[in-house]
Design a protein around this motif. Structure first.
Motif, short mmCIF file in Angstrom:
data_model
loop_
_atom_site.label_atom_id
_atom_site.label_comp_id
_atom_site.label_asym_id
_atom_site.label_seq_id
_atom_site.Cartn_x
_atom_site.Cartn_y
_atom_site.Cartn_z
N ASP A 1 51.05 107.94 27.97
CA ASP A 1 51.72 108.07 29.27
C ASP A 1 51.61 109.48 29.85
N ASP A 2 51.40 110.48 28.99
CA ASP A 2 51.30 111.86 29.47
C ASP A 2 49.85 112.35 29.50
N ASP A 3 48.90 111.41 29.51
CA ASP A 3 47.48 111.76 29.56
C ASP A 3 46.82 110.93 30.66
N SER A 4 45.53 111.12 30.86
CA SER A 4 44.84 110.35 31.89
C SER A 4 43.40 110.06 31.47
N ALA A 5 42.86 108.99 32.00
CA ALA A 5 41.46 108.65 31.73
C ALA A 5 40.55 109.76 32.24
N ASP A 6 40.84 110.31 33.40
CA ASP A 6 40.00 111.37 33.96
C ASP A 6 39.94 112.58 33.03
N ARG A 7 41.08 113.00 32.47
CA ARG A 7 41.09 114.14 31.56
C ARG A 7 40.30 113.82 30.30
N ILE A 8 40.54 112.64 29.73
CA ILE A 8 39.87 112.27 28.49
C ILE A 8 38.36 112.17 28.70
N ILE B 1 33.77 104.01 22.46
CA ILE B 1 35.22 104.13 22.59
C ILE B 1 35.62 103.59 23.95
N VAL B 2 36.53 102.62 23.96
CA VAL B 2 37.03 102.05 25.21
C VAL B 2 38.45 102.56 25.41
N LEU B 3 38.69 103.19 26.54
CA LEU B 3 40.03 103.67 26.89
C LEU B 3 40.76 102.56 27.63
N TRP B 4 42.01 102.36 27.29
CA TRP B 4 42.81 101.31 27.91
C TRP B 4 44.03 101.93 28.56
N GLY B 5 44.23 101.64 29.85
CA GLY B 5 45.43 102.09 30.56
C GLY B 5 46.23 100.89 31.00
N LYS B 6 47.52 100.92 30.76
CA LYS B 6 48.40 99.82 31.15
C LYS B 6 48.48 99.76 32.68
N ALA B 7 48.31 98.57 33.22
CA ALA B 7 48.39 98.42 34.67
C ALA B 7 49.82 98.14 35.13
#
Length: 161
Positions: free
Chosen positions: A99-106, A142-148
Motif C-alpha cells: 500500500d505504501d509502494d507503487s508499480a511505477d517505482r518498482i 515477476i508479475v506485480l499485482w495491485g489491488k483494484a
C-alpha cells in the motif's frame, strides 16, 4: 491437512547478485545460507486480516539458488541442467504491491537494476487487479499485482481482459 506450499525458488547464475537485486528492489532481507549458494529472501511482516490487522501467518519467503549446482541434492555435485533456462515458458512469481509502494517505482527501480520490462498497465477483471511484469536479470518473470478495490476506475490507458 492439505499439502502446503512453503517456498518458491528462482534460478540464478549469481545468487549473491540476485539477493542484492531483490533486497534493493523490494526492501527484503537477503539471508545468504550460505553466501553465493542459496539466498532466502525474507520480506518480513505478516499477511493481513480483512480489518487490516496482522494475522499470525508470516509473509512467504522466496529462495534463490545457483543454477550450476541446485541445493539441496544428495550428490554434492548436484544434477543437470546447470544453466539458466532461456527458452520457453517458466514459472512466474506474483508480488502484491504494498500500500505504501507503487508499480511505477518498482518498475523504474527494476529497470535501473538491469531488469527488462515485459508489460505495464493491464487490468485483469477476473481477479480485479492491476498488473505489470518484468524479467529480472536472470530471466525470471515477476508479475506485480495491485489491488483494484471495489468499483475500480480503470485508466483509459490500461489494457483490459
Amino acid at each position: 491437512m492439505p499439502n502446503t506450499l512453503i517456498f518458491v525458488d528462482l534460478a540464478s547464475d549469481d545468487p549473491s547478485a540476485a539477493g542484492r537485486f531483490y533486497a534493493e528492489l523490494f526492501g527484503w532481507q537477503n539471508d545468504a545460507r550460505p553466501e553465493g549458494v542459496y539466498h532466502r529472501m525474507v520480506p518480513g511482516g505478516f499477511f493481513l486480516n480483512k480489518d487490516g490487522s496482522e494475522s499470525a501467518i508470516g509473509n512467504l519467503h522466496l529462495g534463490i539458488f545457483d543454477a550450476a549446482n541446485a541445493r539441496p541434492h544428495p550428490d554434492p555435485a548436484g544434477v543437470g541442467p546447470r544453466t539458466l533456462s532461456t527458452d520457453g515458458r517458466k514459472p512466474r512469481i506474483w508480488i502484491l504491491i504494498g500500500d505504501d509502494d507503487s508499480a511505477d517505482r518498482i518498475l523504474a527501480a527494476a529497470e535501473k537494476l538491469g531488469a527488462t520490462i515485459l508489460w505495464r498497465d493491464h487490468y485483469w477483471s477476473e481477479f480485479n487487479g492491476y498488473n505489470h511484469a518484468f524479467a529480472d536479470p536472470w530471466g525470471n518473470e515477476i508479475v506485480l499485482w495491485g489491488k483494484a478495490g471495489e468499483n475500480p476506475q480503470i485508466p483509459d490507458s490500461f489494457t483490459r481482459e
